[in-house]
Write a protein that holds these residues in place. Structure first.
Motif, mmCIF file in Angstrom:
data_model
loop_
_atom_site.group_PDB
_atom_site.id
_atom_site.type_symbol
_atom_site.label_atom_id
_atom_site.label_comp_id
_atom_site.label_asym_id
_atom_site.label_seq_id
_atom_site.Cartn_x
_atom_site.Cartn_y
_atom_site.Cartn_z
ATOM 1 N N SER A 1 0.870 -1.187 -0.108
ATOM 2 C CA SER A 1 -0.083 0.073 0.010
ATOM 3 C C SER A 1 1.048 1.367 -0.157
ATOM 4 C CB SER A 1 -0.918 -0.096 1.290
ATOM 5 O OG SER A 1 -1.728 -1.147 1.232
ATOM 6 N N THR A 2 0.400 2.354 -0.787
ATOM 7 C CA THR A 2 1.256 3.481 -1.061
ATOM 8 C C THR A 2 0.222 4.552 -0.985
ATOM 9 O OG1 THR A 2 1.243 3.286 -3.265
ATOM 10 C CG2 THR A 2 3.306 2.473 -2.012
ATOM 11 N N LEU A 3 0.586 5.949 -0.681
ATOM 12 C CA LEU A 3 -0.267 7.010 -0.683
ATOM 13 C C LEU A 3 -0.380 7.411 -2.244
ATOM 14 C CD1 LEU A 3 1.226 9.155 2.087
ATOM 15 C CD2 LEU A 3 -1.037 7.947 1.970
ATOM 16 N N CYS A 4 -1.557 7.692 -2.798
ATOM 17 C CA CYS A 4 -1.851 8.209 -4.051
ATOM 18 C C CYS A 4 -2.281 9.452 -4.307
ATOM 19 C CB CYS A 4 -2.690 7.268 -4.761
ATOM 20 S SG CYS A 4 -4.279 6.877 -4.080
ATOM 21 N N GLY A 5 -1.907 10.184 -3.010
ATOM 22 C CA GLY A 5 -2.699 11.804 -3.001
ATOM 23 C C GLY A 5 -2.970 12.071 -1.628
ATOM 24 N N ASP A 6 -3.445 13.162 -1.630
ATOM 25 C CA ASP A 6 -4.060 13.704 -0.077
ATOM 26 C C ASP A 6 -5.349 12.666 0.159
ATOM 27 O OD1 ASP A 6 -2.110 15.462 0.373
ATOM 28 O OD2 ASP A 6 -3.442 17.049 -0.363
ATOM 29 N N GLU A 7 -5.180 12.086 1.480
ATOM 30 C CA GLU A 7 -6.514 11.147 1.532
ATOM 31 C C GLU A 7 -6.840 10.138 0.844
ATOM 32 O OE1 GLU A 7 -7.898 12.178 4.437
ATOM 33 O OE2 GLU A 7 -6.569 13.928 4.941
ATOM 34 N N CYS A 8 -5.738 9.642 -0.045
ATOM 35 C CA CYS A 8 -5.789 8.478 -0.879
ATOM 36 C C CYS A 8 -4.640 7.500 -0.601
ATOM 37 C CB CYS A 8 -5.749 9.240 -2.299
ATOM 38 S SG CYS A 8 -5.955 7.876 -3.616
ATOM 39 N N THR A 9 -5.270 6.267 -0.628
ATOM 40 C CA THR A 9 -4.160 5.131 -0.722
ATOM 41 C C THR A 9 -4.561 4.126 -1.747
ATOM 42 O OG1 THR A 9 -5.571 3.676 0.761
ATOM 43 C CG2 THR A 9 -3.987 5.044 1.835
ATOM 44 N N GLU A 10 -3.430 3.669 -2.270
ATOM 45 C CA GLU A 10 -3.539 2.616 -3.291
ATOM 46 C C GLU A 10 -2.815 1.375 -2.799
ATOM 47 O OE1 GLU A 10 -2.979 3.403 -7.759
ATOM 48 O OE2 GLU A 10 -1.079 2.483 -7.122
ATOM 49 N N THR A 11 -3.548 -0.012 -3.207
ATOM 50 C CA THR A 11 -3.029 -0.974 -2.574
ATOM 51 C C THR A 11 -2.829 -2.186 -3.903
ATOM 52 O OG1 THR A 11 -3.904 -1.142 -0.466
ATOM 53 C CG2 THR A 11 -3.016 -3.428 -1.152
ATOM 54 N N ILE A 12 -1.716 -2.518 -4.379
ATOM 55 C CA ILE A 12 -1.682 -3.610 -5.120
ATOM 56 C C ILE A 12 -1.582 -4.798 -4.591
ATOM 57 C CG2 ILE A 12 -0.144 -4.493 -7.035
ATOM 58 C CD1 ILE A 12 -1.012 -1.855 -7.658
ATOM 59 N N GLN A 13 -2.637 -5.949 -5.007
ATOM 60 C CA GLN A 13 -2.447 -7.127 -4.407
ATOM 61 C C GLN A 13 -2.433 -8.220 -5.491
ATOM 62 O OE1 GLN A 13 -6.576 -8.497 -2.673
ATOM 63 N NE2 GLN A 13 -5.587 -7.920 -0.727
ATOM 64 N N LEU A 14 -1.592 -9.150 -5.211
ATOM 65 C CA LEU A 14 -1.102 -10.310 -5.870
ATOM 66 C C LEU A 14 -1.620 -11.529 -5.359
ATOM 67 C CD1 LEU A 14 0.337 -11.627 -8.503
ATOM 68 C CD2 LEU A 14 2.350 -11.259 -7.106
#
Length: 154
Positions: free
Chosen positions: A70-83
């Motif tokens: 999981s990483t931040l993708c902007g203010d108040e936003c997270t992005e999770t890559i799931q394999l």
């Protein structure tokens, strides 16, 4: 003849549903092969976002190993890559299950999920009691390295 005409719409709907669920699509049936490149380390699979370095987490779920980062993708936003990879008993390499991206925003509150197309998964380490590492070849090139103890190897 009328019973054939009445059955035709139901058969057509069934055929369309089966086509929609066709898992012969490459995004679902990626080839899994041994990795033959330069040694992948935890640092190779780590990315940096505004909050710091982010590595991979791994957990077992029945016959699957699920890796996520999981990483931040902007203010108040997270992005999770799931394999997700499926174990195949004593077969050595796993089978590909899925690769998805999940984005969560707080303002406005929203969650989106998309499937990422995959052509091939190259496995360097596959130890369901230790390190799982390799790379994804497809729509996005992704390097992963994690321990199944649930902590990334940074």
């Amino acid at each position: 003849m009328s019973h054939i005409l009445r059955a035709f719409p139901a058969a057509l709907v069934l055929l369309l549903l089966l086509a929609a669920c066709d898992r012969s699509d490459p995004e679902y049936n990626a080839e899994v092969v041994p990795y033959t490149g330069a040694t992948i380390t935890a640092a190779d699979a780590t990315v940096t976002d505004p909050s710091g370095e982010k590595g991979w987490q791994a957990r077992r779920m029945d016959d699957r190993v699920v890796l996520s980062r999981s990483t931040l993708c902007g203010d108040e936003c997270t992005e999770t890559i799931q394999l997700s990879l499926r174990t195949q008993g004593d077969a050595g390499l796993p089978a590909f299950n899925s690769l998805i991206r999940i984005q969560r925003s707080a303002l406005p509150e929203r969650r989106t999920q998309e499937t990422i197309a995959v052509r091939r998964i190259e496995i360097q380490d596959w130890n369901t009691d230790g390190v799982v590492s390799g790379r994804v070849v497809g729509e996005e090139g992704i390097v992963f390295w994690a321990t199944l103890a649930g902590r990334s190897g940074q």
